[in-house]
Design a protein around this motif. Sequence first.
Motif, mmCIF file in Angstrom:
data_model
loop_
_atom_site.group_PDB
_atom_site.id
_atom_site.type_symbol
_atom_site.label_atom_id
_atom_site.label_comp_id
_atom_site.label_asym_id
_atom_site.label_seq_id
_atom_site.Cartn_x
_atom_site.Cartn_y
_atom_site.Cartn_z
ATOM 1 N N ALA A 49 0.837 -1.198 0.000
ATOM 2 C CA ALA A 49 0.000 0.000 0.000
ATOM 3 C C ALA A 49 0.868 1.242 0.000
ATOM 4 O O ALA A 49 2.019 1.210 0.431
ATOM 5 N N ALA A 50 0.314 2.353 -0.470
ATOM 6 C CA ALA A 50 1.024 3.627 -0.504
ATOM 7 C C ALA A 50 0.062 4.756 -0.176
ATOM 8 O O ALA A 50 -1.143 4.663 -0.442
ATOM 9 N N ILE A 51 0.606 5.842 0.378
ATOM 10 C CA ILE A 51 -0.184 7.019 0.701
ATOM 11 C C ILE A 51 0.639 8.266 0.396
ATOM 12 O O ILE A 51 1.837 8.312 0.661
ATOM 13 N N SER A 52 -0.008 9.275 -0.185
ATOM 14 C CA SER A 52 0.674 10.508 -0.534
ATOM 15 C C SER A 52 1.013 11.319 0.711
ATOM 16 O O SER A 52 0.558 11.018 1.820
ATOM 17 N N TRP A 53 1.799 12.380 0.521
ATOM 18 C CA TRP A 53 2.317 13.146 1.658
ATOM 19 C C TRP A 53 1.217 13.744 2.523
ATOM 20 O O TRP A 53 1.381 13.885 3.740
ATOM 21 N N ASN A 54 0.098 14.109 1.902
ATOM 22 C CA ASN A 54 -0.997 14.722 2.651
ATOM 23 C C ASN A 54 -2.154 13.759 2.902
ATOM 24 O O ASN A 54 -3.196 14.176 3.416
ATOM 25 N N GLY A 55 -1.971 12.496 2.537
ATOM 26 C CA GLY A 55 -3.014 11.507 2.732
ATOM 27 C C GLY A 55 -4.129 11.557 1.722
ATOM 28 O O GLY A 55 -5.115 10.816 1.860
ATOM 29 N N GLY A 56 -4.010 12.402 0.704
ATOM 30 C CA GLY A 56 -5.077 12.576 -0.261
ATOM 31 C C GLY A 56 -5.231 11.451 -1.264
ATOM 32 O O GLY A 56 -6.304 11.308 -1.856
ATOM 33 N N SER A 57 -4.175 10.672 -1.473
ATOM 34 C CA SER A 57 -4.201 9.574 -2.438
ATOM 35 C C SER A 57 -3.669 8.312 -1.789
ATOM 36 O O SER A 57 -2.663 8.360 -1.070
ATOM 37 N N THR A 58 -4.321 7.190 -2.050
ATOM 38 C CA THR A 58 -3.863 5.895 -1.569
ATOM 39 C C THR A 58 -3.933 4.867 -2.688
ATOM 40 O O THR A 58 -4.761 4.974 -3.591
ATOM 41 N N TYR A 59 -3.065 3.858 -2.608
ATOM 42 C CA TYR A 59 -3.041 2.769 -3.574
ATOM 43 C C TYR A 59 -2.817 1.471 -2.829
ATOM 44 O O TYR A 59 -2.097 1.441 -1.826
ATOM 45 N N TYR A 60 -3.406 0.384 -3.345
ATOM 46 C CA TYR A 60 -3.302 -0.917 -2.720
ATOM 47 C C TYR A 60 -3.024 -1.987 -3.766
ATOM 48 O O TYR A 60 -3.459 -1.884 -4.915
ATOM 49 N N SER A 61 -2.303 -3.024 -3.366
ATOM 50 C CA SER A 61 -2.142 -4.176 -4.227
ATOM 51 C C SER A 61 -3.471 -4.916 -4.331
ATOM 52 O O SER A 61 -4.339 -4.801 -3.457
ATOM 53 N N ASP A 62 -3.623 -5.683 -5.404
ATOM 54 C CA ASP A 62 -4.863 -6.432 -5.598
ATOM 55 C C ASP A 62 -5.129 -7.404 -4.455
ATOM 56 O O ASP A 62 -6.284 -7.655 -4.095
ATOM 57 N N SER A 63 -4.076 -7.947 -3.862
ATOM 58 C CA SER A 63 -4.233 -8.966 -2.842
ATOM 59 C C SER A 63 -4.768 -8.420 -1.514
ATOM 60 O O SER A 63 -5.305 -9.192 -0.718
ATOM 61 N N VAL A 64 -4.634 -7.107 -1.267
ATOM 62 C CA VAL A 64 -5.073 -6.547 0.007
ATOM 63 C C VAL A 64 -6.201 -5.536 -0.127
ATOM 64 O O VAL A 64 -6.793 -5.138 0.889
ATOM 65 N N ARG A 65 -6.509 -5.112 -1.334
ATOM 66 C CA ARG A 65 -7.539 -4.104 -1.552
ATOM 67 C C ARG A 65 -8.874 -4.556 -0.961
ATOM 68 O O ARG A 65 -9.315 -5.677 -1.191
ATOM 69 N N GLY A 66 -9.497 -3.676 -0.193
ATOM 70 C CA GLY A 66 -10.755 -3.995 0.462
ATOM 71 C C GLY A 66 -10.598 -4.572 1.850
ATOM 72 O O GLY A 66 -11.583 -4.638 2.597
ATOM 73 N N ARG A 67 -9.384 -4.999 2.212
ATOM 74 C CA ARG A 67 -9.124 -5.561 3.531
ATOM 75 C C ARG A 67 -8.187 -4.692 4.366
ATOM 76 O O ARG A 67 -8.324 -4.623 5.587
ATOM 77 N N PHE A 68 -7.217 -4.043 3.715
ATOM 78 C CA PHE A 68 -6.227 -3.212 4.400
ATOM 79 C C PHE A 68 -6.518 -1.742 4.151
ATOM 80 O O PHE A 68 -7.018 -1.363 3.082
ATOM 81 N N THR A 69 -6.166 -0.891 5.118
ATOM 82 C CA THR A 69 -6.301 0.544 4.978
ATOM 83 C C THR A 69 -5.025 1.225 5.463
ATOM 84 O O THR A 69 -4.600 1.002 6.597
ATOM 85 N N ILE A 70 -4.426 2.048 4.610
ATOM 86 C CA ILE A 70 -3.254 2.822 4.990
ATOM 87 C C ILE A 70 -3.702 4.233 5.361
ATOM 88 O O ILE A 70 -4.590 4.800 4.721
ATOM 89 N N SER A 71 -3.106 4.794 6.397
ATOM 90 C CA SER A 71 -3.423 6.146 6.832
ATOM 91 C C SER A 71 -2.182 6.773 7.446
ATOM 92 O O SER A 71 -1.195 6.088 7.711
ATOM 93 N N ARG A 72 -2.231 8.082 7.667
ATOM 94 C CA ARG A 72 -1.097 8.756 8.292
ATOM 95 C C ARG A 72 -1.578 9.904 9.149
ATOM 96 O O ARG A 72 -2.628 10.510 8.900
#
Length: 124
Positions: A49-72
Amino acid sequence: QVQLVESGGGLVQAGGSLRLSCAASGRTFVTYAMNWLRQPPGKEREFVAAISWNGGSTYYSDSVRGRFTISRDNAKNTVYLQMNSLKPEDTAVYYCAAAKTMSRASAWAVYDSWGQGTQVTVSS
């Protein structure tokens, strides 16, 4: 470079949840995009998973999408990975990594800094 320390790993049953934390040192933390990567035993390291500097954009791998959440929380210099509905195939060492721009790469060369990793084990 920003210095990173992961925590929150452990042993959990399939279907359970864990929250990983990545604490950063340095006043430049707010300028970095942050990623979570993982390396399962005997397998290649992979993007999670990835998150932009301000938290405005996130990306997830197909294997974790819908189950994992990245935040900062930039005020606390901390990045989180909330992991729900865990599966045995999620078992891996999890790393946080910092980059100047958003990335979905798994190679260390792409990142400016990364932590020591924290073990997550999911039992069946």
